[in-house]
Design a protein around this motif. Structure first.
Motif, short mmCIF file in Angstrom:
data_model
loop_
_atom_site.label_atom_id
_atom_site.label_comp_id
_atom_site.label_asym_id
_atom_site.label_seq_id
_atom_site.Cartn_x
_atom_site.Cartn_y
_atom_site.Cartn_z
N THR A 270 -0.09 -8.31 -4.21
CA THR A 270 -1.18 -7.51 -4.56
C THR A 270 -0.85 -6.06 -4.40
N ALA B 285 -0.46 -1.91 -4.82
CA ALA B 285 -1.55 -0.80 -5.23
C ALA B 285 -1.13 0.08 -6.52
N LYS B 286 -2.08 0.86 -6.94
CA LYS B 286 -1.65 1.62 -8.17
C LYS B 286 -0.55 2.44 -7.89
N GLY B 287 0.44 2.51 -8.95
CA GLY B 287 1.50 3.14 -8.80
C GLY B 287 2.74 2.32 -8.40
N GLY C 10 5.18 -0.76 -8.74
CA GLY C 10 5.68 -1.92 -9.85
C GLY C 10 6.14 -3.14 -9.32
N ASN D 15 -0.65 -9.11 -8.76
CA ASN D 15 -1.99 -8.73 -9.17
C ASN D 15 -2.46 -9.87 -10.22
N GLU E 99 0.67 -1.17 -0.06
CA GLU E 99 -0.05 0.10 -0.22
C GLU E 99 1.04 1.16 0.16
#
Length: 444
Positions: free
Chosen positions: A364, A366-368, A370, A391, A341
């Motif tokens: 998993t 979070a966006k942003g 890599g 992901n 996160e």
């Protein structure tokens, strides 16, 4: 639905999210060996680590206090009772059952403060604009603000550390058992089990300001939630490690730096060996797990050939780094779910002479964030990373790292193959399985 065959088991794989419950139930049945000890007993406190369940099952295995007689079975509800039970009977097998939440700092930080200690005076004395950043505080006299801080810290150290003897099982009873504010010292012993506890990280009441740490100085804290120091055959199972009521996000800044009051959640150091951490939750923390505490040659002499640990079916969520960071040891990381996160730095740290194997894990991000951030190279050491999902997609973690960070390439091939594993689940099944099985309150 489709059928996925894994290690001889037929597992129903849900074709959509609505089949998640069926998937978990199917895996819970076929993965019973991974979820529970093989030596069953009516009383979970007498359960032992199953054969082949990670490095802690190696050699003599890990039985904790399973052989304890009635005189050495304790039920404790307070910190004083807990420490008394630990000390009673020496290394005779013992079982300590924890009911409710035990608070090692129930009276607050003020109870440890030395006469005359004042944090405001400490800040005034050592502010960078007056003290500078070139001189450390080690030479400060005992009656100085730093000297009084040292005395206060020593009082806390004595109060919150609990030495766990050999042949001991510590287990929470029911869903709400835990210990907060304590540092469990598994030091120079053998054969220890810790299960079913919510362990809230100890809060260092008196962190030290080090002006010489980095370009701007830094606050340094003590006290790991649990430290395995020179010990062997340790099994940590179904615990929840958390910062709880004192997350770093709520900590203030002093001298422009975070007033850091936490150290690690779990450290495995100084020649410790044969450790299994299974079905735990590690959450809300910065420097989470350290395996091997130094690159120095004096330390390395006692660490080479040791620091062997297994991590399986754990949830690593809301962390910054070290899940784990590894030096020297042969460390097997499989079937874990890593949730990254905001504030995330990395998960797996590749340190000096480490031999890390990371397989069948789910990440998993979070966006942003890599996949190149999952691995961090601290030293040049080979690792094995296969059959991992990021992901939901198969990802070569080493290739992802090397593509984005060619200046610090990682080498593939740890040089050993783990054999001490129970049921190994496919990475796609791990998030749901761990969600429904990991953490405190699941047994007992």
């Amino acid at each position: 639905m489709s059928t996925f065959v894994w290690h001889g088991h037929a597992i129903l794989r849900a074709a959509s999210l609505t089949g998640c419950t069926a998937l978990v139930l199917a895996l819970a049945g076929t993965g019973a060996q991974a979820h529970s000890p093989s030596h069953h007993h009516r009383d979970p406190a007498r359960q032992t680590l199953g054969a082949g369940d990670g490095w802690a099952s190696h050699g003599t295995g890990t039985t904790g206090g399973a052989a304890a007689d009635r005189e050495h079975v304790y039920t404790v509800r307070t910190w004083a009772e807990f420490k008394k039970a630990l000390a009673d009977g020496g290394d005779a097998p013992k079982i300590i059952k924890v009911r409710g939440t035990i608070d090692a700092v129930a009276e607050g930080c003020e109870a440890f403060a030395a006469p005359g200690y004042d944090f405001g005076a400490y800040l005034e004395a050592y502010a960078p604009e007056t003290w500078g950043l070139e001189q450390d505080l080690s030479a400060e006299p005992d009656d100085s603000p730093e000297g009084l801080r040292r005395a206060s810290a020593a009082a806390q150290d004595t109060a919150i550390k609990a030495n766990v003897p050999s042949h001991t099982t510590i287990i929470g009873v029911g869903r709400n058992a835990g210990i907060k504010g304590a540092s469990l010292q598994i030091k120079g012993v053998d054969n220890v089990i810790i299960r079913n506890l919510t362990l809230e990280s100890p809060l260092d009441c008196f962190p030290q300001w080090d002006p010489t740490d980095g370009d701007k100085g830094n606050w340094n804290s003590e006290y790991d939630t649990a430290v395995v120091y020179g010990s062997t055959h340790v099994w940590l199972d179904h615990n929840t490690f958390t910062d709880g009521e004192h997350p770093d996000s709520e900590a203030p800044t002093h001298f422009g730096m975070l007033y850091q009051q936490h150290d690690g959640e779990l450290d495995i150091v100084r020649g410790a060996d044969h450790v299994t951490a299974s079905w735990n939750v590690f959450t809300e923390h910065d420097k989470t797990i350290l395996i091997g505490n130094s690159d120095s040659e004096s330390t390395a002499a006692g660490d080479r050939g040791k620091l062997r640990a297994t991590f399986h079916h754990n949830l690593f969520s809301g962390l910054v780094e070290r899940a784990p960071r590894v030096r020297f040891g042969q460390v097997d990381v499989y079937n874990n779910h890593f949730v990254a996160e905001a504030g995330y730095s990395y998960s797996l740290g590749i340190g000096k002479e480490s031999q890390l194997v990371a397989e069948h894990n789910a990440f998993t991000l979070a966006k942003g964030i890599g996949p190149a951030k999952i691995l961090k190279r601290w030293n040049d050491a080979p690792l094995t990373a296969r059959h991992n999902l990021v992901n939901g997609r198969p990802t070569d973690l080493i290739a992802a790292h090397n593509a984005e960070l060619p200046g610090t390439p990682l080498r593939s091939g740890a040089g050993w193959t783990p054999t001490l594993r129970t049921a190994v689940h496919p990475a796609w099944a791990v998030p749901a399985l761990v969600k429904h099985g990991a953490g405190a309150g699941r047994i007992g």
